[in-house]
Design an enzyme around this catalytic site. Structure first.
Site, PDB file in Angstrom:
ATOM      1  N   TYR A  48      30.924  42.340  37.752  1.00  0.00           N
ATOM      2  CA  TYR A  48      31.107  42.629  39.171  1.00  0.00           C
ATOM      3  C   TYR A  48      29.788  42.978  39.875  1.00  0.00           C
ATOM      4  CZ  TYR A  48      36.108  42.843  38.116  1.00  0.00           C
ATOM      5  OH  TYR A  48      37.396  42.541  37.735  1.00  0.00           O
ATOM      6  N   ASP A  58      39.331  47.889  28.407  1.00  0.00           N
ATOM      7  CA  ASP A  58      39.092  47.111  27.183  1.00  0.00           C
ATOM      8  C   ASP A  58      37.854  47.572  26.429  1.00  0.00           C
ATOM      9  OD1 ASP A  58      41.185  44.852  27.374  1.00  0.00           O
ATOM     10  OD2 ASP A  58      40.275  44.848  29.357  1.00  0.00           O
ATOM     11  N   HIS A  92      29.169  36.725  32.704  1.00  0.00           N
ATOM     12  CA  HIS A  92      30.466  36.322  33.233  1.00  0.00           C
ATOM     13  C   HIS A  92      30.724  36.918  34.606  1.00  0.00           C
ATOM     14  CE1 HIS A  92      32.493  40.214  32.524  1.00  0.00           C
ATOM     15  NE2 HIS A  92      31.852  40.263  31.384  1.00  0.00           N
ATOM     16  N   TYR A  99      41.579  41.993  44.083  1.00  0.00           N
ATOM     17  CA  TYR A  99      41.600  43.454  44.181  1.00  0.00           C
ATOM     18  C   TYR A  99      40.218  44.035  43.921  1.00  0.00           C
ATOM     19  CZ  TYR A  99      41.075  44.814  39.238  1.00  0.00           C
ATOM     20  OH  TYR A  99      40.571  45.061  37.981  1.00  0.00           O
TER      21      TYR A  99
END
Length: 602
Positions: A144, A204, A447, A528
């Site tokens: 992010y 996670d 990613h 979100y």
């Protein structure tokens, strides 16, 4: 495989790994580095990236004054080589998973306050010198944007290094209070050290900030998996340097102590203000309370489904189970492609081509794995005593039995190295590292997460899934969808894995992300949470009534932060000083910036 420098442990560094995971962390690091083809660092082309509209002379004077306030060792210029590192040894100078140039979204300096009072001092300094600041907790918001400030040249305020105390664990109230630098690893280890019968809820990976994850509205997997919903009480430094406590904390305690109800009741009296400090740039959260879960018996399990086209039926079966709270936690529904991915083996092990791995190749390899030749894999956990767990599982099996070819597995049915054992730990509040194995899929892997919300309804989930299938194929990326399922909504999270050393691959990843956001929004589904480079695009999709929500956010921003110093642009919220002056990124701006520079387009 070469063994590299050991990762830091919690005994050595606040953001390290527990000693119980030291060897696992070492193996993860060695595997990750063995796939790298790009150098750790490349020579910098530029000196310190200055804040906007600031001369070097003015900047140096401002830094001199900041060092007087915090101590010279607690303000560090960002003029050294940029090293991407990895999860446990991550940078706070830039985004380790850089989508644009490594040297673009960088800070000018890093400040390390050691207390709320010192955070206030930093904020007042920023106002005086009109230099933007960008607070981070630990900086592990990978996927992010990590530690990267949205406005290059901002001063990163790293709260984790010196503000990493567990301020309170109240065993009777099943609650705690933490500073930003407390990781899930650290909180779990402290509870175990005290031998308290309490669980935390962990995402996670366990290295992230408990506080930081919650204010970014991250999720975990126990019945208390909605982290922000299970916070209680915040201490916040506002953009003018004033100190605020929300909820019951606004009521002074006896004799100057904290109010004893602060971690017991969230709203208190009057407007409930906590929400405006999540995913915003309205304040710096310096303390936060959380509710903990009492330990209980539990049983994790895996269910596989045979066909791709079973997807709608699976979702329809899940919804009543979730709404009736028969499902014990926030379960995950994953495509079988991820069973290959979580082995930690690279894509080249399974497929020699450069295109997305074909479905028949996935099927061939899955048939040799414990999951067998299937299409969807469901990971769940039930809680309670033995009898109630059996009743719950019988109900769940009955609901899924209508889907032909489903198979049910308990952990002892599967090998000891299978992913289910990691899920069982996470779903019982034990933070782990297993999810790092995703990044072995490609060399120099990084990613992005595409994270829209859909109702827990087959028709809606199918629309978003088919958009992902089509656009991942168009841009040439493997699709790894994970659905985190609740009673009325699902987080559909697609992990876009790319080689950060390849500018062309990064442009394709950015193009994929841009189209995913736009197409999902046209169908009525919004993210979100998103990467900082796509925040403007995502914020604009929430445009009902001519952008009433953003106008509301801008009104609050301008009232609280008239000088626009606090994290300008975070989550698409720009202060008046920057607004409409070319800083926003729309259309193909991110793709165009790759290999170039993020700067205002006047």
């Amino acid at each position: 495989m070469k063994t590299r420098t050991p990762p830091p442990t919690l005994t050595e560094k606040y953001s390290g790994v527990p000693p119980r995971l030291a060897s696992i962390a070492q193996q993860a690091k060695d595997r990750l580095y063995s796939h790298r083809t790009a150098p750790e660092s490349i020579p910098r082309r530029h000196d310190v990236r200055l804040p906007p509209d600031t001369t070097r002379e003015a900047f140096d004077e401002a830094i001199r004054m900041l060092r007087q306030a915090l101590g010279p060792e607690n303000v560090v210029l960002n003029d050294q080589p940029l090293v991407d590192g990895w999860y446990l040894e991550h940078p706070n100078t830039h985004d380790a998973f850089h989508m644009v140039d490594q040297e673009d979204l960088v800070c000018s300096a890093v400040a390390y306050p050691g207390s709320t009072a010192e955070v206030q001092a930093v904020v007042r300094w920023a106002n005086e010198y009109e230099i933007p600041i960008y607070p981070i907790s630990i900086g592990r918001n990978v996927g992010y944007g990590g530690s990267a400030p949205r406005v290059p040249g901002s001063v990163v305020v790293d709260l984790g290094r010196r503000m990493n105390k567990i301020l309170d664990i109240d065993a009777e109230n099943a609650s705690c209070v933490v500073e930003p630098g407390v990781s899930y690893f650290a909180l779990y280890e402290e509870i175990q050290k005290r031998k308290l019968p309490l669980w935390i809820d962990t995402p996670d990976l366990g290295g992230g900030s408990v506080l930081g994850n919650a204010i970014d509205r991250g999720v975990g997997y126990t019945p208390m998996g909605d982290h922000f919903a299970n916070h209680c009480g915040m201490e916040i430094v506002l953009p003018n340097g004033e100190l605020l406590r929300t909820g019951m904390g606004a009521l002074p305690g006896k004799g100057g102590a904290d109010n004893p109800t602060w971690q017991s009741f969230q709203p208190a009296y009057g407007p409930y203000s906590d929400g405006v400090f999540s995913q915003s740039n309205f304040g710096i959260v310096c303390q936060m309370g959380f509710w903990l879960m009492h330990e209980t018996d539990h049983q994790s399990y895996m269910i596989t489904f045979a066909r791709d086209e079973d997807f709608p039926d699976i979702v329809e079966a899940i919804r009543p189970l979730a709404q009736k709270r028969i499902l014990g936690n926030i379960p995950q529904l994953r495509h079988v492609a991820q069973e290959l991915n979580v082995t930690g083996l690279p894509k080249s092990h399974w497929y020699s081509g450069t295109s997305p791995i074909p479905r028949d190749v996935i099927r061939k390899h899955a048939s040799q794995l414990p999951c067998g030749d299937c299409s969807w894999v469901f990971y769940g956990t039930q809680y309670g005593d033995e009898a109630s767990i059996k009743t719950q599982l019988d109900t769940i099996k009955s609901a899924f039995a209508a889907i032909k070819g489903y198979k049910f597995f308990l952990p002892f049915d599967l090998p000891t190295d299978h992913y289910i054992h990691s899920r069982a730990l996470v779903c019982s509040g034990v933070p782990v590292l297993r999810e790092l194995d995703w990044l072995n899929w490609k060399p120099n892997a990084a990613h992005l997460f595409f994270s829209p919300i859909t109702p827990t309804r087959a028709a809606d989930a199918k629309v978003v899934h088919e958009i992902n299938v089509r656009l991942h194929a168009k841009y040439g990326f493997d699709l790894f969808p994970t659905l985190c399922v609740a009673g009325r909504e699902m987080h559909y999270i697609a992990n876009i894995i790319y080689d950060r050393s390849s500018a062309s691959e990064k442009r394709r990843a950015a193009g994929l992300m841009r189209e995913l956001i736009a197409e999902a929004a046209r169908e009525g589904y919004g993210e979100y949470r998103t990467h900082i480079l796509f925040a403007d695009q995502v914020a604009k999709t929430y445009g009902w009534n001519n952008g009433a929500l953003m106008r509301f956010n801008e009104t609050i921003k301008d009232a609280l932060d008239p000088n626009g110093i606090l994290a300008p642009g975070r989550n698409g919220i720009w202060p008046r000083k920057y607004r409409g002056k070319g800083w926003e990124l729309f259309g193909d701006s991110v793709e165009m910036a790759i290999g170039g520079t993020i700067a205002p387009k006047l």
